[in-house]
Design an enzyme around this catalytic site. Sequence first.
Site, PDB file in Angstrom:
ATOM      1  N   HIS A  17       0.863  -1.196   0.000  1.00  0.00           N
ATOM      2  CA  HIS A  17       0.000   0.000   0.000  1.00  0.00           C
ATOM      3  C   HIS A  17       0.886   1.228   0.000  1.00  0.00           C
ATOM      4  O   HIS A  17       1.341   1.681   1.050  1.00  0.00           O
ATOM      5  CB  HIS A  17      -0.918  -0.046   1.222  1.00  0.00           C
ATOM      6  CG  HIS A  17      -1.922   1.070   1.279  1.00  0.00           C
ATOM      7  ND1 HIS A  17      -3.108   0.962   1.973  1.00  0.00           N
ATOM      8  CD2 HIS A  17      -1.925   2.316   0.744  1.00  0.00           C
ATOM      9  CE1 HIS A  17      -3.793   2.084   1.859  1.00  0.00           C
ATOM     10  NE2 HIS A  17      -3.089   2.938   1.125  1.00  0.00           N
ATOM     11  N   HIS A  19       1.377   4.936  -2.313  1.00  0.00           N
ATOM     12  CA  HIS A  19       1.018   5.846  -3.419  1.00  0.00           C
ATOM     13  C   HIS A  19       2.293   6.522  -3.886  1.00  0.00           C
ATOM     14  O   HIS A  19       2.944   7.213  -3.083  1.00  0.00           O
ATOM     15  CB  HIS A  19       0.023   6.900  -2.941  1.00  0.00           C
ATOM     16  CG  HIS A  19      -1.231   6.310  -2.376  1.00  0.00           C
ATOM     17  ND1 HIS A  19      -2.382   6.159  -3.118  1.00  0.00           N
ATOM     18  CD2 HIS A  19      -1.510   5.803  -1.147  1.00  0.00           C
ATOM     19  CE1 HIS A  19      -3.320   5.607  -2.360  1.00  0.00           C
ATOM     20  NE2 HIS A  19      -2.822   5.367  -1.160  1.00  0.00           N
ATOM     21  N   HIS A 197      -9.499   1.244  -1.333  1.00  0.00           N
ATOM     22  CA  HIS A 197      -9.418   1.832   0.001  1.00  0.00           C
ATOM     23  C   HIS A 197     -10.821   1.764   0.596  1.00  0.00           C
ATOM     24  O   HIS A 197     -11.803   2.177  -0.047  1.00  0.00           O
ATOM     25  CB  HIS A 197      -9.005   3.300  -0.088  1.00  0.00           C
ATOM     26  CG  HIS A 197      -7.545   3.523  -0.337  1.00  0.00           C
ATOM     27  ND1 HIS A 197      -6.886   3.000  -1.406  1.00  0.00           N
ATOM     28  CD2 HIS A 197      -6.623   4.236   0.368  1.00  0.00           C
ATOM     29  CE1 HIS A 197      -5.611   3.381  -1.354  1.00  0.00           C
ATOM     30  NE2 HIS A 197      -5.426   4.130  -0.290  1.00  0.00           N
ATOM     31  N   GLU A 200     -11.165   3.357   6.074  1.00  0.00           N
ATOM     32  CA  GLU A 200     -10.071   4.200   6.583  1.00  0.00           C
ATOM     33  C   GLU A 200     -10.725   5.252   7.485  1.00  0.00           C
ATOM     34  O   GLU A 200     -10.502   5.274   8.687  1.00  0.00           O
ATOM     35  CB  GLU A 200      -9.325   4.855   5.413  1.00  0.00           C
ATOM     36  CG  GLU A 200      -8.217   5.803   5.849  1.00  0.00           C
ATOM     37  CD  GLU A 200      -7.543   6.539   4.685  1.00  0.00           C
ATOM     38  OE1 GLU A 200      -8.108   6.583   3.567  1.00  0.00           O
ATOM     39  OE2 GLU A 200      -6.450   7.100   4.903  1.00  0.00           O
ATOM     40  N   ASP A 278       1.836   3.858   2.931  1.00  0.00           N
ATOM     41  CA  ASP A 278       0.828   4.744   2.334  1.00  0.00           C
ATOM     42  C   ASP A 278       1.447   5.938   1.595  1.00  0.00           C
ATOM     43  O   ASP A 278       1.620   5.879   0.383  1.00  0.00           O
ATOM     44  CB  ASP A 278      -0.159   5.206   3.419  1.00  0.00           C
ATOM     45  CG  ASP A 278      -1.530   5.562   2.874  1.00  0.00           C
ATOM     46  OD1 ASP A 278      -1.752   5.401   1.663  1.00  0.00           O
ATOM     47  OD2 ASP A 278      -2.388   5.997   3.663  1.00  0.00           O
ATOM     48  N   ASP A 279       1.760   7.004   2.331  1.00  0.00           N
ATOM     49  CA  ASP A 279       2.342   8.223   1.731  1.00  0.00           C
ATOM     50  C   ASP A 279       3.512   8.671   2.604  1.00  0.00           C
ATOM     51  O   ASP A 279       3.415   9.651   3.356  1.00  0.00           O
ATOM     52  CB  ASP A 279       1.276   9.332   1.677  1.00  0.00           C
ATOM     53  CG  ASP A 279       0.052   8.914   0.883  1.00  0.00           C
ATOM     54  OD1 ASP A 279       0.132   8.917  -0.358  1.00  0.00           O
ATOM     55  OD2 ASP A 279      -0.956   8.538   1.509  1.00  0.00           O
TER      56      ASP A 279
HETATM   57  N1  HPA Z   1      -6.515   7.427   1.520  1.00  0.00           N
HETATM   58  C1  HPA Z   1      -7.201   7.820   0.459  1.00  0.00           C
HETATM   59  N2  HPA Z   1      -6.624   8.347  -0.601  1.00  0.00           N
HETATM   60  C2  HPA Z   1      -5.297   8.467  -0.626  1.00  0.00           C
HETATM   61  C3  HPA Z   1      -4.540   8.075   0.445  1.00  0.00           C
HETATM   62  C4  HPA Z   1      -5.180   7.512   1.566  1.00  0.00           C
HETATM   63  O1  HPA Z   1      -4.580   7.123   2.591  1.00  0.00           O
HETATM   64  N3  HPA Z   1      -3.261   8.355   0.120  1.00  0.00           N
HETATM   65  C5  HPA Z   1      -3.251   8.863  -1.118  1.00  0.00           C
HETATM   66  N4  HPA Z   1      -4.497   8.946  -1.579  1.00  0.00           N
HETATM   67 ZN    ZN Z   2      -3.636   4.834   0.614  1.00  0.00          ZN
END
Ligand code: HPA
Ligand code: ZN
Length: 338
Positions: A17, A19, A197, A200, A278-279
């Site tokens: 996971h 991006h 996703h 969350e 994630d990011d």
């Molecule tokens: N959630 C939803 N969209 C996203 C995320 C995330 O954690 N990171 C980048 N786009």
């Molecule tokens: Zn994500």
Amino acid sequence: MTTLADFIQGLPKVELHLHIEGTLEPELLFKLAERNGVTLKYDSVEALKQAYKFSNLQEFLDLYYDGAKVLLHEQDFYDLTWAYLEKCKVQNVVHTEIFFDPQTHTDRGILFATVINGINRAVQDGREKLEVSSKLILCFLRHLDETSAFETLEEALDYKDLIVGVGLDSSEKGNPPSKFERVFAKAREEGFLTVAHAGEEGPAANVKDSIDLLKVFRIDHGITSIYDDLLIAELAQKQIPLTVCPLSNLELKAVDDLKNHPLKKLMDHGVLVTINSDDPAYFGGYMNENFEASARALKLSKGDLCQLARNSVVASLLSEQEKERHFHAIEQYCRENT
Ligand code: HPA
Ligand code: ZN
């Protein structure tokens, strides 16, 4: 005695996971802005870093889409991806399944080809020069409409050999899985695997609907599943993986404290949980930092960490032969270091 950090560093890891736009470090963001003549709202790397304080997903997304505006040319996408893969090498991440958001770029007039060719060239170099393997998953932005997702899917058809699956990201609230049921059906017809996703910030029902309506084989995040016992039992019974991102959840206030993160409880219920970043450029850590923060907060044992590393291999899209190779490396490492 190896420290926890050393143990995690040496553990062979798989990331599921991630991006690619979320790996844009402030330093590279400034370098690309200068190279491309893009004016930024912040006058220094420090000022930008100061802005990385979020109270929810949307506040992060606003900055994340803004940051992506420095990406214009194929070489920019290459440099972004290459920097991430070098980080994988340093952190002993041996395989990664990378999300990219074409609409973030095509909506600004950047060609789909520019995005995918830059990313793919780095992925090929990563495999050859760094021995880090990657797969690419295209994410539809769920705040945009179905028509835009269909147009994006159409563009992806020319690159079927480079893209293994499609996913769904961006603002979960108000954009349920049902909005993309038809796009996902078409994507599956075309041979793409699906992920989404869900759970969350949104309810557990979004996880259930992603499974039932979008036929996903993995759920990205999925942490609100903890509030639904029936769903937990289904995830465990079907071994549907969750790609959990602890530092992301903390930074976006999906959890108030990592000590209260449901990761360990979900594991204890038999759910196939994995740890991911994630990011990482926005949330203060790549894979090792996510593993270490989770281990400390949730008192995970080395055995738990080995289990998490194995789970990621199970949940990956690698071939059985490649999985065997990674299982073997993890087993050997865990045998010698626990
Ligand atoms: N959630 C939803 N969209 C996203 C995320 C995330 O954690 N990171 C980048 N786009
Ligand atoms: Zn994500």
